[in-house]
Design an enzyme around this catalytic site. Sequence first.
Site, PDB file in Angstrom:
ATOM      1  CG  PHE A 263       3.459   7.247  -3.258  1.00  0.00           C
ATOM      2  CD1 PHE A 263       3.038   7.318  -1.930  1.00  0.00           C
ATOM      3  CD2 PHE A 263       2.813   6.374  -4.111  1.00  0.00           C
ATOM      4  CE1 PHE A 263       2.002   6.514  -1.470  1.00  0.00           C
ATOM      5  CE2 PHE A 263       1.779   5.573  -3.653  1.00  0.00           C
ATOM      6  CZ  PHE A 263       1.370   5.640  -2.331  1.00  0.00           C
TER       7      PHE A 263
ATOM      8  CG  ASP B 168       7.766   9.621  -8.277  1.00  0.00           C
ATOM      9  OD1 ASP B 168       7.151  10.622  -8.707  1.00  0.00           O
ATOM     10  OD2 ASP B 168       7.597   8.478  -8.748  1.00  0.00           O
TER      11      ASP B 168
ATOM     12  CG  ASP C  36       1.592   7.686  -6.976  1.00  0.00           C
ATOM     13  OD1 ASP C  36       2.197   8.760  -6.847  1.00  0.00           O
ATOM     14  OD2 ASP C  36       2.189   6.589  -7.140  1.00  0.00           O
TER      15      ASP C  36
END
Length: 290
Positions: free
Chosen positions: A197, A199, A267
Amino acid sequence: MWFSWSAGIEKVMEKMKESIPKVEWDYEGIHYFDNGPLTVQYLFVLDALNFCFWPDKDLNYDHLAKGLKEALLNDNSAFDADRLQKYTGPQLRELLKWSRPLPLEEERVRLLHEVGFELERSFEGKASKLVESCEKSAVKLVALVTRHFPGFRDHSAYKGHQVFFYKRAQIFASDLWGAFKGQGYGEFNDISSITMFADYIVPAVLQQLGVLKYSSTLANTIEASNEIGAGTEEEVELRACSIYAVEKMKELLSIKSGKQVLSVELDLWLWSVGVQCPSLQHHRTLSIYY
């Protein structure tokens, strides 16, 4: 920015030996869970609001997850679709027990309204109906979420190409998988298709581990805590290279261990390392997507 595969990746692989350090999905005990549809509703609201905490140095993801959990424990109708459409900024702050305006507060309220409206219009007001309609496919769930909810359409243009990240849509699938331990609402036959993800925490961890190397200009920008514009080449490269790096790590770890390795597990481990490091310097981008 460029990669340092031989040194950085091998160093991380050695640290991991033959498996990813085990990190439980709710290792801090901050999430709501009742093993039913209300948990799905909670997670969808959580992931609709899961972005951009850094402008307030005292605010982080834990405040959001715990605040929404407590709100639901106090009132199990707090996230009903009709109520989501009516929240104001001050009411959201009250839910989270936060005393001052939230970063991008108007956008957060707008996204709550969007979620409530579309759930009511297309899914009988229930995020569980949305999940049921994906037929145990995480990829289909991401497609459904981004089709019905514009606030989850996380993509950018890069040198004439459209680049799709879909961070919050993918993390919804991952949160379901983690919360329900791959069963029930969290059962997906293609969870391996979900990427990491993209970010602002994980890229910083990858850089710290030596997997990513920044140009001096980018490094100086980050060290000076200067903002990087959403959709700029630097921002897109940071996110895209992080995904590529984790996919490469996954591939090498799978070969080394002889077992399937999931990007979602990698992750979670990388993110947990990052949030436990207060001095971690990350890039700063004002965005509703992460």
